[in-house]
Design an enzyme around this catalytic site. Sequence first.
Site, PDB file in Angstrom:
ATOM      1  N   CYS A  75       0.825  -1.216   0.000  1.00  0.00           N
ATOM      2  CA  CYS A  75       0.000   0.000   0.000  1.00  0.00           C
ATOM      3  C   CYS A  75       0.859   1.267   0.000  1.00  0.00           C
ATOM      4  CB  CYS A  75      -0.881   0.019   1.233  1.00  0.00           C
ATOM      5  SG  CYS A  75      -1.890  -1.450   1.391  1.00  0.00           S
ATOM      6  N   ARG A  80       5.016  -0.017  -6.104  1.00  0.00           N
ATOM      7  CA  ARG A  80       4.980  -0.832  -4.893  1.00  0.00           C
ATOM      8  C   ARG A  80       4.002  -2.000  -5.010  1.00  0.00           C
ATOM      9  NH1 ARG A  80       6.651   1.285  -0.128  1.00  0.00           N
ATOM     10  NH2 ARG A  80       4.803   0.535   0.941  1.00  0.00           N
ATOM     11  N   TRP A 100      -3.083  -2.646  -1.494  1.00  0.00           N
ATOM     12  CA  TRP A 100      -2.721  -4.024  -1.843  1.00  0.00           C
ATOM     13  C   TRP A 100      -3.504  -4.889  -0.871  1.00  0.00           C
ATOM     14  CZ3 TRP A 100      -0.147  -8.320   0.264  1.00  0.00           C
ATOM     15  CH2 TRP A 100       0.361  -9.234  -0.671  1.00  0.00           C
ATOM     16  N   ASN A 154      -1.844   2.150   6.019  1.00  0.00           N
ATOM     17  CA  ASN A 154      -0.948   1.066   5.604  1.00  0.00           C
ATOM     18  C   ASN A 154      -0.686   0.207   6.832  1.00  0.00           C
ATOM     19  OD1 ASN A 154      -0.737   2.239   3.135  1.00  0.00           O
ATOM     20  ND2 ASN A 154       1.462   2.658   3.240  1.00  0.00           N
ATOM     21  N   GLY A 155      -0.650  -1.108   6.643  1.00  0.00           N
ATOM     22  CA  GLY A 155      -0.371  -1.993   7.772  1.00  0.00           C
ATOM     23  C   GLY A 155      -1.550  -2.891   8.071  1.00  0.00           C
ATOM     24  N   GLU A 214      19.461 -16.537  -7.518  1.00  0.00           N
ATOM     25  CA  GLU A 214      18.966 -15.208  -7.867  1.00  0.00           C
ATOM     26  C   GLU A 214      18.446 -15.180  -9.314  1.00  0.00           C
ATOM     27  OE1 GLU A 214      17.940 -12.780  -6.497  1.00  0.00           O
ATOM     28  OE2 GLU A 214      18.051 -11.115  -7.891  1.00  0.00           O
ATOM     29  N   LYS A 269      14.602 -14.254 -10.374  1.00  0.00           N
ATOM     30  CA  LYS A 269      14.336 -13.149 -11.312  1.00  0.00           C
ATOM     31  C   LYS A 269      13.432 -13.632 -12.439  1.00  0.00           C
ATOM     32  CE  LYS A 269      15.227 -10.523  -9.757  1.00  0.00           C
ATOM     33  NZ  LYS A 269      15.645  -9.919  -8.537  1.00  0.00           N
ATOM     34  N   GLU A 288       9.736 -14.503 -11.177  1.00  0.00           N
ATOM     35  CA  GLU A 288       8.873 -13.426 -10.695  1.00  0.00           C
ATOM     36  C   GLU A 288       8.364 -12.521 -11.813  1.00  0.00           C
ATOM     37  OE1 GLU A 288      10.444 -10.567  -7.869  1.00  0.00           O
ATOM     38  OE2 GLU A 288      12.438 -10.714  -8.718  1.00  0.00           O
ATOM     39  N   HIS A 304      21.195 -36.188  -7.028  1.00  0.00           N
ATOM     40  CA  HIS A 304      20.515 -36.749  -5.854  1.00  0.00           C
ATOM     41  C   HIS A 304      19.006 -36.601  -5.979  1.00  0.00           C
ATOM     42  CE1 HIS A 304      24.406 -37.418  -4.048  1.00  0.00           C
ATOM     43  NE2 HIS A 304      24.733 -36.194  -4.440  1.00  0.00           N
ATOM     44  N   LYS A 324       6.510  -4.297  -4.112  1.00  0.00           N
ATOM     45  CA  LYS A 324       7.910  -3.902  -3.981  1.00  0.00           C
ATOM     46  C   LYS A 324       8.390  -4.042  -2.549  1.00  0.00           C
ATOM     47  CE  LYS A 324      11.846  -2.344  -5.362  1.00  0.00           C
ATOM     48  NZ  LYS A 324      12.704  -3.359  -6.012  1.00  0.00           N
TER      49      LYS A 324
HETATM   50  C1  AGP Z   1      13.264  -9.147  -5.598  1.00  0.00           C
HETATM   51  O1  AGP Z   1      13.296  -9.230  -6.976  1.00  0.00           O
HETATM   52  C2  AGP Z   1      12.009  -9.485  -5.004  1.00  0.00           C
HETATM   53  N1  AGP Z   1      10.959  -8.720  -5.535  1.00  0.00           N
HETATM   54  C3  AGP Z   1      11.944  -9.773  -3.512  1.00  0.00           C
HETATM   55  O2  AGP Z   1      12.436 -11.047  -3.377  1.00  0.00           O
HETATM   56  C4  AGP Z   1      12.689  -8.840  -2.514  1.00  0.00           C
HETATM   57  O3  AGP Z   1      14.062  -8.951  -2.697  1.00  0.00           O
HETATM   58  C5  AGP Z   1      12.283  -9.245  -1.079  1.00  0.00           C
HETATM   59  O4  AGP Z   1      10.908  -9.057  -0.913  1.00  0.00           O
HETATM   60  C6  AGP Z   1      13.046  -8.481  -0.027  1.00  0.00           C
HETATM   61  O5  AGP Z   1      12.788  -7.113  -0.071  1.00  0.00           O
HETATM   62  P1  AGP Z   1      13.684  -6.078   0.698  1.00  0.00           P
HETATM   63  O6  AGP Z   1      15.049  -6.153   0.105  1.00  0.00           O
HETATM   64  O7  AGP Z   1      13.039  -4.760   0.460  1.00  0.00           O
HETATM   65  O8  AGP Z   1      13.691  -6.470   2.142  1.00  0.00           O
END
Ligand code: AGP
Length: 611
Positions: free
Chosen positions: A2, A27, A74, A100-101, A484, A488, A491, A507, A606
């Site tokens: 949010c 976000r 959100w 927010n929250g 990583e 990427k 997502e 394994h 985000k």
């Molecule tokens: C990254 O591409 C992701 N969207 C996600 O994994 C992100 O890294 C994770 O939510 C942690 O966020 P932060 O670094 O703001 O704590």
Amino acid sequence: MCGIVGYVGRNNAKEVILDGLTKLEYRGYDSAGIAVVQEGKINIKKHVGGIENLKNLIGKDPLKSHTGIGHTRWATHGAPSDINAHPHTDEDETIAIVHNGIIENYIELKNVLTEKLNIKFKSETDTEVIAHLIGLYMKDSDTLEDAVYKATLDMRGAYAIVAISAKDPDKIVAVRKDAPLVVGLGKGSNYVASDIPALLKYVKKLYLIENNEMVIVRPDKVEIFDENRRPIEREEFNITWDADAAEKEGYEHFMLKEIYEQPKSIREAITRRLDESGKLKMDGIALDYSDLNKIRKIYIVACGTAYHAGLVGKYLIEKFAKIPVEVDVASEFRYRDPIVDDSTLFIAISQSGETLDTLEALREAKRKGARILSVVNVVGSSVARESDDVFYTWAGPEIAVASTKAYTTQLTCMYLLALHMGLTLGRLTEEYFNSFMEELLEIPAKLEDYLNNSKEIEELAKKLYNRDQVFFIGRGLDSAISYEGSLKLKEISYINSFAIAAGELKHGTIALMEPGTLVLALATQDFLYEKMLSNVQEIKARGAYVVAVAKEGNEAIEAQANHVIYIPNCSDGLTPLLSVVPLQLFSYYVAKERGCNIDKPKNLAKSVTVE
Ligand code: AGP
């Protein structure tokens, strides 16, 4: 997740709020709304979907007002819908709030409000409970701030709440607990927001609001109060980014722009930490020999991409400083009673500095006596504020949900941190440090060079974008990068991707290899190169289609792989800063070919401020 924007001043609140909300779209959200004080009444417009939907709903209505609040929601409590969208009001519609929250005891409060006071709820949200509570307290309070304060005494949970009242049109009241809130300081206009990018166009100075504080914002005055309602003096925070930092500047997507910004941001993260004589200056980190010598164990705790930076960090700290390191996913750490005491160093890594799991893990470690160090991008964020030592990544605003430049600057910080620890503890010679730093300083130029010649990745993506699943394999540091790369890809392209240490394949996972299975094999570690060649041979024998990532000059892999992506040559220890980049580009172009919403992938936000 949010986002909040509030405005009080001489200009038209609607324009500022809609513009600010647009800046917070990155976000992730599923509905948006705005409330203004207009001719003694609250006027609310809200709509499910994007800000465009909200703008269409507003249409030609000027919503003329100098005071208003806006929100991108959100969904947590209640589906995305017009009714559940914020702002929410009390029964008389004299106040409006955005939030927010999460209010943890909202069911309890809702029961009292409905059963004892016969209040009718319109939405399924926890936020509406706050609106009714404030409305109720308004009946016997002198001011909006009195009513907001009383309502906070009833609530448990995390919140940034911003309220306006039809009876007091030139004022915004906001409170925060465990959710970010900043106040932008203008001339004859003041602003409230959950995140700085919403305000970059309007202000250069801010107040960072701390936990349990309340702020009363008027066009010419901002007052901050502590939890006992005593006034507080706050130092102004100067914003050094310009408004362009949060614009696409000609790139098709923020993600692509941020990938291309990496040479600059890595360079910035390093050079800010070097004095004229080339010595490290660890701003924000006060760990000296006696502090470091006490440390028996380090936990690196983070989520998602930041966790993957931690995997590389473990390797570096153990190598340079010889201190044992465990890396944990934050949501697991906090529920497994980890062994932490005052000889523990807890390192939190977070781009946003607001990820709730990371924050709660940090608090748990703090309660148990650990020293808290954080590697954070967003200045003044909760993780930064609650840490003993803060190492900023200085990546600038990262807008795309998929983290790229935040990740490579997190890696850069882990290099500097590990080097600092090793040097301070005398476990690293000056000579080693100097030659490593020399090579580290060459990385941004090598990366620039690579990015300028990376057209082949786009071509490769055009050929391979239609796969249902992709595997990423690697050994040592390459294994951390394969996690990583896999995250990427999944997502932003929604392809089912999976990363595994190459040696672990036989394994179990090798059972999934079939003719045509796409495997991205990282083979950048010289001392593991032959082992990787064998792993690639094994999957090739099962018909896999292999795209390898190797260092320039290591061509033996061409005999095994279907395609080889070469990264500039460098020492094994430094490859992560280079090898992740073709994987970021591959994910980007695959997602583009598949027509995905690259900067705002479905279901993702985000900054993840809920558990
Ligand atoms: C990254 O591409 C992701 N969207 C996600 O994994 C992100 O890294 C994770 O939510 C942690 O966020 P932060 O670094 O703001 O704590």
